[in-house]
Design an enzyme around this catalytic site. Sequence first.
Site, PDB file in Angstrom:
ATOM      1  N   HIS A  89      -3.343   7.238   3.190  1.00  0.00           N
ATOM      2  CA  HIS A  89      -3.739   5.919   2.710  1.00  0.00           C
ATOM      3  C   HIS A  89      -5.105   5.589   3.321  1.00  0.00           C
ATOM      4  O   HIS A  89      -5.398   5.954   4.450  1.00  0.00           O
ATOM      5  CB  HIS A  89      -2.681   4.894   3.151  1.00  0.00           C
ATOM      6  CG  HIS A  89      -3.019   3.490   2.800  1.00  0.00           C
ATOM      7  ND1 HIS A  89      -3.514   3.137   1.568  1.00  0.00           N
ATOM      8  CD2 HIS A  89      -2.919   2.339   3.515  1.00  0.00           C
ATOM      9  CE1 HIS A  89      -3.705   1.831   1.538  1.00  0.00           C
ATOM     10  NE2 HIS A  89      -3.358   1.323   2.711  1.00  0.00           N
ATOM     11  N   CYS A 131       0.818  -1.228   0.000  1.00  0.00           N
ATOM     12  CA  CYS A 131       0.000   0.000   0.000  1.00  0.00           C
ATOM     13  C   CYS A 131       0.845   1.269   0.000  1.00  0.00           C
ATOM     14  O   CYS A 131       0.339   2.339  -0.333  1.00  0.00           O
ATOM     15  CB  CYS A 131      -0.927   0.011   1.208  1.00  0.00           C
ATOM     16  SG  CYS A 131      -1.992  -1.412   1.282  1.00  0.00           S
ATOM     17  N   ASN A 136      -9.890  -0.316   0.724  1.00  0.00           N
ATOM     18  CA  ASN A 136      -8.439  -0.172   0.600  1.00  0.00           C
ATOM     19  C   ASN A 136      -8.006  -0.700  -0.773  1.00  0.00           C
ATOM     20  O   ASN A 136      -8.059  -1.902  -1.014  1.00  0.00           O
ATOM     21  CB  ASN A 136      -7.763  -0.956   1.730  1.00  0.00           C
ATOM     22  CG  ASN A 136      -6.252  -0.867   1.690  1.00  0.00           C
ATOM     23  OD1 ASN A 136      -5.679  -0.364   0.735  1.00  0.00           O
ATOM     24  ND2 ASN A 136      -5.618  -1.369   2.742  1.00  0.00           N
TER      25      ASN A 136
END
Length: 362
Positions: free
Chosen positions: A248, A110, A278
Site C-alpha cells: 500500500h 485502504c 495515497n
Amino acid sequence: MHANITGWGKCLPPAVLSNQDLTTFLDTSDEWISSRSGIKERRISHVSTASLGVLASKRALAAAGLQAGEIDLLILCTACPDTLIPNAASFVQKEIGADNAAVFDLNAACTGFVYGLSVATAMIKTGVMKKALVVGADRIPCFIDYSMRDVAVLFGDGAGAVVLEASEEECGLLAEKLGCDGEARDVLAARDSGTVRERFAGIDGYFDVNFEGQEIFKRAVKGMGSAVSSVLEQRQLKAEDIDLLIPHQANIRIIETLMKRLGTPADKVVVNIEKYGNTSAATVPIALCEALEQGRIKPGDTLLTAAFGAGLTWGAGIIKWGDRVTPLQECNEALPPCEKTALELLQPWIDGCKAAAAAKTA
Ligand code: ACO
C-alpha cells in the site's frame, strides 16, 4: 480450484495537484511533503468514484479478453461510494453491462482491495462463482479537511481493477491474512460521515476529520508486519523467495520500514507514491498494473502485497502469477476531458473547510 488473475486495468484522472499547488493555501512546502511522505503530486478527479472504477474495469476486462456479461461477481472496494443507497458497485455494473453479476461494495478503506481479492478468491475456490471483477476505487480527497495540513497533503484519487477466473493451476491469491485493530478505529476517521451525522445541523458538506498520523504510522507497521509474517509462514516462504513486493502506498517511510524488516531490496518493491499519493483501495491494483506495464512481473512470479487503512484494517497476501503478463486486448476508451485544474476542482472544498473552521472558532 484456484482464482487466476487474468486481467488488470487502472484509471487515473488527468488533473495533477502538485506539492507546490498545496502551498498556495496551506502552510507547507514541497520539501516537507516529499521528505516526510515521499509524495510529489496526486490526482484530483472530475468524475465520480464509480466512474473511475468503470474505466479501470473496462480495461481489466479487455486485458482478460472477456465480455462484461461473463462476470458473475463484481466487488467495488471503496470507502468513498458516490451513493450509499444504492451501492456504488451497481453503477459500475450498469455502465459496463455486467448483467449476470452479483454486485456489492466492500469498505475496508485502504485495505479494501486485499479484502476484496480474498473474498472473490474464496467464492471462486468454493465454486460459487467462476469469473469475478474486483475493483479498488477511492476519492479520499472528498472527505479531507483542507485546513489540516498533515492530512491534506497525503491523498489522491484513482481506481484499479482485476479479473479473476477459476483455474485448476495453482495460481492467484494463495494465502492471505486479514485483520482489524478496532481499538484504534478513531485515529483515522471522518467522524460524521454516515448516519451518525446530525441531519440538519452544521455546515453542509463538511466532515469532522480525526487523523493521528504517528499513531496510524505505528499501527500500520505493526499490522502489516504481522500479516506479512503470517502469509510467508502459511506458504513456508522466506522474504527472499518473493519476486516483487506490492505494498500500500501511504507513506514512503512506512514502505521503507517494511522493506527493512523483510530485507527486501528496492528493485523488488513497487513504489509509485510520488506520482499518486495515497489512493486508498486503489493503490494496490494501480501498483500491480504499473508493475505489469513495466515488465516487472514474469510468468510464475511470487508476489507479496500488504496494506492497512481506516478501521484500522490490515492485511497481506501471497499471489502466484499465472502464465500471461500481457493484455489480450486493449480498451481505447478514456474519461471525458477535464476543463479545470486540480486546484480549481478543489476550490469549493478549500473554501468550505475554511468557512467551517472559522465558524468553529467564532
Ligand atoms: N507541512 C509542513 N509541516 C507539517 C505538515 C505539512 N503538511 N504536516 C504536519 N507538519 C508539522 C507538524 O505540525 C509538526 O510540527 P511541530 O513539530 O512544530 O508540532 C511537524 O510537522 C511534525 O509532525 P509529525 O506529525 O510528527 O510528522 P510525521 O513525521 O509523523 O509525519 C505524517 C506526518 C506524514 C502524517 C505521518 O505521520 C504519516 O504518514 N502517518 C501515516 C498516515 C497514513 O498512513 N495515512 C493513511 C491512512 S490509510 C486510510 O485508510 C485512509
